[in-house]
Structures are given as C-alpha cells and as structure tokens.
Scaffold this motif. Structure first.
Motif, PDB file in Angstrom:
ATOM      1  N   ILE A 144      22.939   6.754  26.722  1.00  0.00           N
ATOM      2  CA  ILE A 144      23.974   7.220  27.647  1.00  0.00           C
ATOM      3  C   ILE A 144      24.698   6.043  28.283  1.00  0.00           C
ATOM      4  N   ASN A 145      23.968   5.028  28.688  1.00  0.00           N
ATOM      5  CA  ASN A 145      24.592   3.848  29.301  1.00  0.00           C
ATOM      6  C   ASN A 145      25.559   3.158  28.338  1.00  0.00           C
ATOM      7  N   THR A 146      25.191   3.128  27.057  1.00  0.00           N
ATOM      8  CA  THR A 146      26.095   2.539  26.058  1.00  0.00           C
ATOM      9  C   THR A 146      27.392   3.336  25.971  1.00  0.00           C
ATOM     10  N   LEU A 147      27.271   4.655  25.972  1.00  0.00           N
ATOM     11  CA  LEU A 147      28.459   5.515  25.923  1.00  0.00           C
ATOM     12  C   LEU A 147      29.310   5.354  27.184  1.00  0.00           C
ATOM     13  N   VAL A 148      28.669   5.160  28.311  1.00  0.00           N
ATOM     14  CA  VAL A 148      29.393   4.938  29.563  1.00  0.00           C
ATOM     15  C   VAL A 148      30.158   3.618  29.498  1.00  0.00           C
ATOM     16  N   ARG A 149      29.481   2.557  29.037  1.00  0.00           N
ATOM     17  CA  ARG A 149      30.133   1.242  28.946  1.00  0.00           C
ATOM     18  C   ARG A 149      31.328   1.265  27.989  1.00  0.00           C
ATOM     19  N   ARG A 150      31.230   2.051  26.920  1.00  0.00           N
ATOM     20  CA  ARG A 150      32.318   2.121  25.949  1.00  0.00           C
ATOM     21  C   ARG A 150      33.403   3.103  26.362  1.00  0.00           C
ATOM     22  N   GLY A 151      33.203   3.800  27.472  1.00  0.00           N
ATOM     23  CA  GLY A 151      34.238   4.679  27.994  1.00  0.00           C
ATOM     24  C   GLY A 151      34.251   6.085  27.442  1.00  0.00           C
ATOM     25  N   LEU A 186      25.254  11.049  18.507  1.00  0.00           N
ATOM     26  CA  LEU A 186      26.085  12.209  18.174  1.00  0.00           C
ATOM     27  C   LEU A 186      25.518  13.490  18.779  1.00  0.00           C
ATOM     28  N   SER A 187      24.206  13.590  18.812  1.00  0.00           N
ATOM     29  CA  SER A 187      23.582  14.763  19.450  1.00  0.00           C
ATOM     30  C   SER A 187      23.933  14.825  20.934  1.00  0.00           C
ATOM     31  N   ILE A 188      23.884  13.676  21.602  1.00  0.00           N
ATOM     32  CA  ILE A 188      24.229  13.628  23.026  1.00  0.00           C
ATOM     33  C   ILE A 188      25.693  14.034  23.233  1.00  0.00           C
ATOM     34  N   ILE A 189      26.574  13.521  22.405  1.00  0.00           N
ATOM     35  CA  ILE A 189      27.997  13.859  22.521  1.00  0.00           C
ATOM     36  C   ILE A 189      28.206  15.357  22.340  1.00  0.00           C
ATOM     37  N   GLU A 190      27.551  15.931  21.330  1.00  0.00           N
ATOM     38  CA  GLU A 190      27.695  17.367  21.084  1.00  0.00           C
ATOM     39  C   GLU A 190      27.154  18.190  22.247  1.00  0.00           C
ATOM     40  N   ILE A 191      26.042  17.771  22.816  1.00  0.00           N
ATOM     41  CA  ILE A 191      25.461  18.481  23.965  1.00  0.00           C
ATOM     42  C   ILE A 191      26.425  18.457  25.146  1.00  0.00           C
TER      43      ILE A 191
END
Length: 287
Positions: free
Chosen positions: A75-82, A42-47
């Motif tokens: 980050i890679n997980t977020l990339v894979r999930r779109g 969530l911190s990464i998303i907010e940033i």
C-alpha cells in the motif's frame, strides 16, 4: 547563403549534405507464471476499486488474504507512486484519480493511432518502405504504428528496433527533439544519455544541438547509420492545428540504397504525409 553553406560544411556528414540539398523545400518470470508481488498489488487495486468508501489497512489485508506487514508495504508503494490516497490516520485508503488519467491517456492514444493509420498505410503503399509513427512519452520515444517494408528481401524490421535510449539517434526522435524547449530537451538528454550505438552516433550535446538546428530549418530529420550501421531514415514532425508537435512520421531504409536521389524522394514523401496529417489534426485532442 554563405553562412548556411559554412554551417552545413561544419556538420561534415552525409546528413548535412542532404539537409542542404532539400532545405528549405520541406529477464523475468517464465511464461505462464505469475509474479507474486504484482499479483498482490493488482488484488489490492481491485479491492479498492470495488469499495465506495476508504478502507482500513486491516480490511484490505483480510480481503486480499495478506499479512498486515506485507499489505502495508504494498500500500505504501502505491501511495508513493500516486495510485492510492492515504486519507489520514484512522481514515483508510482509496484509489486516486491517476487511474482515470491513465485511462484518458490510453483513450487519446487509441484515437491518435486510428487517426494516423490510413495516412501511414497510404505512405507505405506509395513508397513500399518501412514506416512508423512515434511520440515522445515522458523521455522515451515510443512507436505507435509500424508498417513493414513491402520490398522483397528488405533487411529492415522495425519490430527489432527497440528505441530505448535511442531518441537522439533516429530520424523520428530528432524530428520531435528539434522543437522541444531547451529545458525539456536537456531533461530528455539527461534521462536517456547520448549512447553511442554506432561510430556514426551523435554523442555530444553541442553536436546534437547543431543537428537539431538543421532539422528546424529544413523541416525534416535525417538518420545516417547512427542507430544501426546498415540503416538510414527520414522523418518529419506532425503537429496539431495549434502548432504543437504531437509526434513524427518516418521511413527507414537500408543505407546502401539511400542514394541522394532516393533520399530526396523519400524525404518529400514523408514531409508530404506529415504535413497532410498536421493540416487535419484537431488541436489538443491527442496531447
């Protein structure tokens, strides 16, 4: 008529007799604790949401106070999930449009709930039984509106009726499944399985297909002890003005009270409510 009678006899159940009677008339963390990996994501998303340009991995790691390796995995997980776009080597990362898509979906769902609630309350006041409106989200049956029984001493509690993998067992689910294209139905069944919740549960695809044929012909779905041995249910599809099935309206009662006459009364009330909503539901607004 003889063919109809033979088909219903073959079904060999109280559900089939009811169709015949009415058709065609109608474990985690403790509370208070945070989960570290979720908190970091969530911190990464907010940033990323606060940046007007793609950010490099090292910049994200510094801002999130993470070591480079941990940040890279998240980050890679977020990339894979779109949810995050990798703009390419030395180009950095940015949020994708998936968050906007989810936001629009959430807005549509809120509007749908607002649209159906008055009719559901009216139905609940009229029949005094537990009612709900459900939709099929992906392969999962989700309850959007639940109103409790107003009958004193009723054992029906929809809040204690999680519908995970139960779409084939409940009237609300069958009222939607009956109108899916064959390939879509096969996908939903493959994702959920045909779990036997009670001895009355339909557990074969051929039996489910026959059941859904009866639903299409009758215009309503019946549940008779298939999800919970002490419960019966009656549901009807809700469509928008284009004819697309948006969800279903259903009532759940104690099975011991579901006499033929009372089942007929409840089914007609549910079908009337669903038809009224369908006649007023704008095309494409909630799908």
């Amino acid at each position: 008529m003889q063919q109809v009678s033979n088909a219903l006899t073959a079904a060999g159940s109280k559900r089939a007799s009811h169709y015949r009677h009415l058709s065609p008339a109608l474990p985690g963390e403790e509370r208070g604790k945070s989960i570290q990996s979720v908190d970091r994501v969530l911190s990464i998303i907010e940033i990323l949401s606060l940046s007007d340009r793609p950010l490099m991995l090292k910049d994200i790691a510094n801002l999130a106070d993470l070591n480079l390796s941990t940040c890279h995995h998240l980050i890679n997980t977020l990339v894979r999930r779109g949810y995050v776009i990798n703009s390419g080597r030395a180009q950095g990362y940015s949020l994708s449009s998936k968050f906007e898509i989810l936001s629009r979906r959430s807005e549509r769902e809120a509007k749908l709930i607002e649209f159906v609630k008055p009719s559901l309350h009216e139905l609940n006041e009229d029949i005094r039984e537990a009612v709900q409106m459900t939709v099929l989200r992906g392969s999962s049956l989700v309850s959007y509106v639940r109103l409790p029984s107003q009958i004193r001493g009723s054992a029906i509690d929809l809040g204690n009726r999680p519908l995970t993998h139960a779409v084939h067992t409940v009237a609300n689910g069958k009222a939607i499944l009956a109108w899916l294209p064959q390939a879509e139905l096969a996908r939903v069944v493959a994702d959920n399985g045909l779990t036997a919740f009670t001895p009355h549960t339909i557990t074969s695809l051929s039996d489910l297909t026959e059941e859904l044929r009866l639903v299409r012909r009758s215009g309503f779905a019946v549940e008779d002890g298939e999800f919970h041995t002490g419960q019966a249910g009656f549901a009807a599809p809700v469509r928008d003005m284009s004819g697309a099935v948006v969800g279903s309206i259903g009532v759940t009662v104690e099975r011991r009270r579901a006499s033929d006459a009372y089942s007929d009364y409840l089914t007609r009330a549910v079908v009337k409510c669903a038809n009224d909503l369908s006649s007023r539901m704008p095309a494409g607004c909630f799908t």
